[in-house]
Design a protein around this motif. Sequence first.
Motif, short mmCIF file in Angstrom:
data_model
loop_
_atom_site.label_atom_id
_atom_site.label_comp_id
_atom_site.label_asym_id
_atom_site.label_seq_id
_atom_site.Cartn_x
_atom_site.Cartn_y
_atom_site.Cartn_z
N LEU A 271 0.84 -1.18 0.00
CA LEU A 271 0.00 0.00 0.00
C LEU A 271 0.87 1.23 0.00
O LEU A 271 2.06 1.16 0.34
N GLY A 272 0.27 2.36 -0.31
CA GLY A 272 0.98 3.63 -0.19
C GLY A 272 1.19 3.94 1.29
O GLY A 272 0.87 3.14 2.16
N PRO A 273 1.71 5.12 1.60
CA PRO A 273 1.87 5.51 3.00
C PRO A 273 0.53 5.42 3.71
O PRO A 273 -0.49 5.82 3.16
N ALA A 274 0.53 4.87 4.92
CA ALA A 274 -0.73 4.58 5.60
C ALA A 274 -0.88 5.34 6.91
O ALA A 274 0.10 5.60 7.60
N GLN A 275 -2.13 5.67 7.21
CA GLN A 275 -2.52 6.15 8.53
C GLN A 275 -2.99 4.92 9.28
O GLN A 275 -3.88 4.20 8.81
N LEU B 277 -6.09 0.55 8.83
CA LEU B 277 -5.25 1.50 8.11
C LEU B 277 -6.00 2.11 6.95
O LEU B 277 -6.94 1.52 6.42
N LYS B 278 -5.57 3.31 6.60
CA LYS B 278 -6.08 4.04 5.43
C LYS B 278 -4.88 4.37 4.57
O LYS B 278 -3.84 4.80 5.08
N ALA B 279 -5.01 4.17 3.27
CA ALA B 279 -3.92 4.45 2.33
C ALA B 279 -4.53 4.74 0.97
O ALA B 279 -5.73 4.60 0.76
N VAL B 280 -3.69 5.12 0.04
CA VAL B 280 -4.10 5.30 -1.34
C VAL B 280 -3.28 4.33 -2.18
O VAL B 280 -2.05 4.35 -2.13
N GLY B 281 -3.98 3.49 -2.91
CA GLY B 281 -3.32 2.52 -3.76
C GLY B 281 -3.01 1.24 -3.04
O GLY B 281 -2.62 1.24 -1.87
N ALA B 282 -3.20 0.10 -3.73
CA ALA B 282 -2.90 -1.21 -3.15
C ALA B 282 -2.70 -2.21 -4.27
O ALA B 282 -3.33 -2.14 -5.32
N MET C 255 -12.42 -1.52 2.17
CA MET C 255 -13.15 -0.55 1.36
C MET C 255 -12.21 -0.03 0.30
O MET C 255 -11.12 0.45 0.61
N VAL C 256 -12.61 -0.16 -0.96
CA VAL C 256 -11.84 0.35 -2.09
C VAL C 256 -12.69 1.43 -2.74
O VAL C 256 -13.75 1.14 -3.29
N GLY C 257 -12.22 2.67 -2.64
CA GLY C 257 -13.06 3.78 -3.10
C GLY C 257 -14.31 3.82 -2.24
O GLY C 257 -14.24 3.93 -1.03
N GLU C 258 -15.47 3.65 -2.86
CA GLU C 258 -16.74 3.65 -2.14
C GLU C 258 -17.31 2.24 -1.98
O GLU C 258 -18.40 2.08 -1.44
N GLU C 259 -16.59 1.22 -2.47
CA GLU C 259 -17.11 -0.15 -2.44
C GLU C 259 -16.56 -0.91 -1.24
O GLU C 259 -15.35 -1.01 -1.05
N LEU C 260 -17.47 -1.46 -0.42
CA LEU C 260 -17.10 -2.18 0.79
C LEU C 260 -17.15 -3.69 0.54
O LEU C 260 -18.14 -4.21 0.04
N PHE C 261 -16.08 -4.37 0.93
CA PHE C 261 -16.02 -5.83 0.88
C PHE C 261 -15.90 -6.31 2.33
O PHE C 261 -14.86 -6.14 2.96
N GLN C 262 -16.97 -6.88 2.84
CA GLN C 262 -17.03 -7.32 4.23
C GLN C 262 -16.74 -8.82 4.27
O GLN C 262 -17.51 -9.60 3.74
N GLY C 263 -15.64 -9.20 4.87
CA GLY C 263 -15.32 -10.61 5.03
C GLY C 263 -14.51 -11.23 3.91
O GLY C 263 -13.81 -12.20 4.12
N LEU D 33 -7.08 3.65 -6.03
CA LEU D 33 -8.11 4.32 -5.25
C LEU D 33 -7.75 4.33 -3.77
O LEU D 33 -6.95 3.50 -3.31
N PRO D 34 -8.38 5.22 -3.00
CA PRO D 34 -8.20 5.18 -1.55
C PRO D 34 -8.75 3.86 -1.00
O PRO D 34 -9.77 3.36 -1.48
N ILE D 35 -8.08 3.32 -0.01
CA ILE D 35 -8.55 2.10 0.63
C ILE D 35 -8.58 2.28 2.14
O ILE D 35 -7.85 3.09 2.70
N ARG D 36 -9.44 1.49 2.76
CA ARG D 36 -9.48 1.39 4.21
C ARG D 36 -9.55 -0.10 4.53
O ARG D 36 -10.41 -0.82 4.02
#
Length: 134
Positions: free
Chosen positions: A65-69, A122-127, A88-96, A106-109
């Motif tokens: 991933l890019g630099p992460a919080q 963590l939160k980052a941009v790109g993965a 979460m990739v952009g606005e799309e959530l993948f649970q499980g 895209l931004p990821i969480r």
Amino acid sequence: PNPGWYLQQRCCHRRRVSLFFEFHDARVASVLLEPGRTVISFSHLYIFEEVDSKGGKFYSGELELGPAQISGSFPAEEENDLGSGALMVGEELFQGTVPLPLETELPIRLTLDFLWGSRFELKAVGAILRMREI
């Protein structure tokens, strides 16, 4: 046979086969924080085929991933089994589950819940997820 670093979608009898892994089948080996990037190493990922979810193979993998919080804590043990997680990739959530291949700008969480109670977020941009069959 090693499918290479990038596991790609493939055709099976003219139908597209979607691949994925479930967080509860994964084990995290380490988290590396470096200037400009974060790498989560998985010692085990069980990759399922959506068309025939009874079958699959074990892989090891690195999620770069890019630099992460970062928040939460990573357990002190050498390897850690996950109980659940969410991506979460952009606005799309993948649970499980995590769809493959995973490569995005895209931004990821990412939330990882370990079996023994620790939570790592963590939160980052790109993965990009790189895998090898084990």
